[in-house]
Design a protein around this motif. Sequence first.
Motif, mmCIF file in Angstrom:
data_model
loop_
_atom_site.group_PDB
_atom_site.id
_atom_site.type_symbol
_atom_site.label_atom_id
_atom_site.label_comp_id
_atom_site.label_asym_id
_atom_site.label_seq_id
_atom_site.Cartn_x
_atom_site.Cartn_y
_atom_site.Cartn_z
ATOM 1 N N GLU A 21 0.882 -1.234 -0.132
ATOM 2 C CA GLU A 21 0.131 0.080 -0.011
ATOM 3 C C GLU A 21 0.773 1.187 0.038
ATOM 4 O O GLU A 21 0.908 2.206 -0.798
ATOM 5 C CB GLU A 21 -0.898 0.087 1.336
ATOM 6 N N GLN A 22 1.954 1.364 0.678
ATOM 7 C CA GLN A 22 2.697 2.227 0.769
ATOM 8 C C GLN A 22 3.358 2.608 -0.509
ATOM 9 O O GLN A 22 3.694 3.752 -0.761
ATOM 10 C CB GLN A 22 3.715 2.235 1.910
ATOM 11 N N ALA A 23 4.019 1.591 -0.833
ATOM 12 C CA ALA A 23 4.622 1.584 -2.382
ATOM 13 C C ALA A 23 3.680 1.962 -3.539
ATOM 14 O O ALA A 23 4.051 2.867 -4.512
ATOM 15 C CB ALA A 23 5.267 0.099 -2.786
ATOM 16 N N ALA A 24 2.362 1.720 -3.419
ATOM 17 C CA ALA A 24 1.318 2.170 -4.500
ATOM 18 C C ALA A 24 1.288 3.759 -4.132
ATOM 19 O O ALA A 24 1.113 4.471 -5.345
ATOM 20 C CB ALA A 24 -0.054 1.637 -4.086
ATOM 21 N N ALA A 25 1.154 4.226 -3.082
ATOM 22 C CA ALA A 25 0.961 5.879 -2.608
ATOM 23 C C ALA A 25 2.324 6.461 -3.138
ATOM 24 O O ALA A 25 2.258 7.367 -3.770
ATOM 25 C CB ALA A 25 0.929 5.931 -1.222
ATOM 26 N N GLN A 26 3.336 5.816 -2.977
ATOM 27 C CA GLN A 26 4.964 6.414 -3.621
ATOM 28 C C GLN A 26 4.711 6.480 -5.036
ATOM 29 O O GLN A 26 5.075 7.582 -5.695
ATOM 30 C CB GLN A 26 6.098 5.660 -3.125
ATOM 31 N N ASN A 27 4.298 5.490 -5.620
ATOM 32 C CA ASN A 27 4.286 5.316 -7.254
ATOM 33 C C ASN A 27 3.297 6.414 -7.618
ATOM 34 O O ASN A 27 3.484 6.979 -8.633
ATOM 35 C CB ASN A 27 3.730 3.859 -7.612
ATOM 36 N N ALA A 28 2.108 6.583 -6.970
ATOM 37 C CA ALA A 28 1.075 7.531 -7.325
ATOM 38 C C ALA A 28 1.780 9.127 -7.208
ATOM 39 O O ALA A 28 1.703 9.895 -8.345
ATOM 40 C CB ALA A 28 -0.106 7.483 -6.481
ATOM 41 N N ALA A 29 2.642 9.282 -6.312
ATOM 42 C CA ALA A 29 3.258 10.502 -5.995
ATOM 43 C C ALA A 29 4.277 10.655 -7.355
ATOM 44 O O ALA A 29 4.447 12.005 -7.584
ATOM 45 C CB ALA A 29 3.951 10.587 -4.724
ATOM 46 N N LEU A 30 4.975 9.748 -7.637
ATOM 47 C CA LEU A 30 6.125 10.013 -8.866
ATOM 48 C C LEU A 30 5.397 9.998 -9.949
ATOM 49 O O LEU A 30 5.903 10.721 -10.885
ATOM 50 C CB LEU A 30 7.012 8.525 -8.588
ATOM 51 N N ASP A 31 3.953 9.479 -9.992
ATOM 52 C CA ASP A 31 3.425 9.650 -11.490
ATOM 53 C C ASP A 31 3.007 10.907 -11.575
ATOM 54 O O ASP A 31 2.851 11.550 -12.598
ATOM 55 C CB ASP A 31 2.174 8.938 -11.226
ATOM 56 N N ARG A 32 2.745 11.500 -10.459
ATOM 57 C CA ARG A 32 2.294 13.471 -10.582
ATOM 58 C C ARG A 32 3.708 14.091 -11.134
ATOM 59 O O ARG A 32 3.585 14.819 -11.758
ATOM 60 C CB ARG A 32 2.074 13.536 -9.165
ATOM 61 N N VAL A 33 4.725 13.530 -10.598
ATOM 62 C CA VAL A 33 5.777 14.090 -11.023
ATOM 63 C C VAL A 33 6.117 13.845 -12.729
ATOM 64 O O VAL A 33 6.772 14.707 -13.336
ATOM 65 C CB VAL A 33 7.292 13.843 -10.202
#
Length: 134
Positions: A21-33
């Motif tokens: 779940e934490q990895a998915a949240a970090q992936n979403a944040a990097l997708d915004r970048v």
Amino acid sequence: MGVTHTTASADYLLGEPIPEEQAAAQNAALDRVLEHLTAVSVHAQLIKRLVLRCETKPDPFAETLWYPPQLIIYADAGWKVATISIGPRSGSYMVELARVGPENEPQANRVEVVPACLPSRIARLVAQNAGVAA
């Protein structure tokens, strides 16, 4: 100024494994970048690594762990320009900007911490470091 480490273990380079779940949240944040980088014509690659902790008798209900994702940006010539990751506690972006000296000698990375609410600032930092007009 970035800290220079003369020795590094795989845990330091890859980070401690984190829950899915934490990895998915970090992936979403990097997708915004990634969206902001694409808007300023900077090419990037999102790296994700799956980690499974396995014992001799693996538990069928064992949690799937991931290494924290990283966003790696390369120049058109193949040189690494920057690496972006998410701070494990703060959630801020850690931007490591590659630097070279005279005659293309690698120097210590410049490290910038960017608040999670400002992914567009990362695109400007990376574009300036890559020599792209942002």
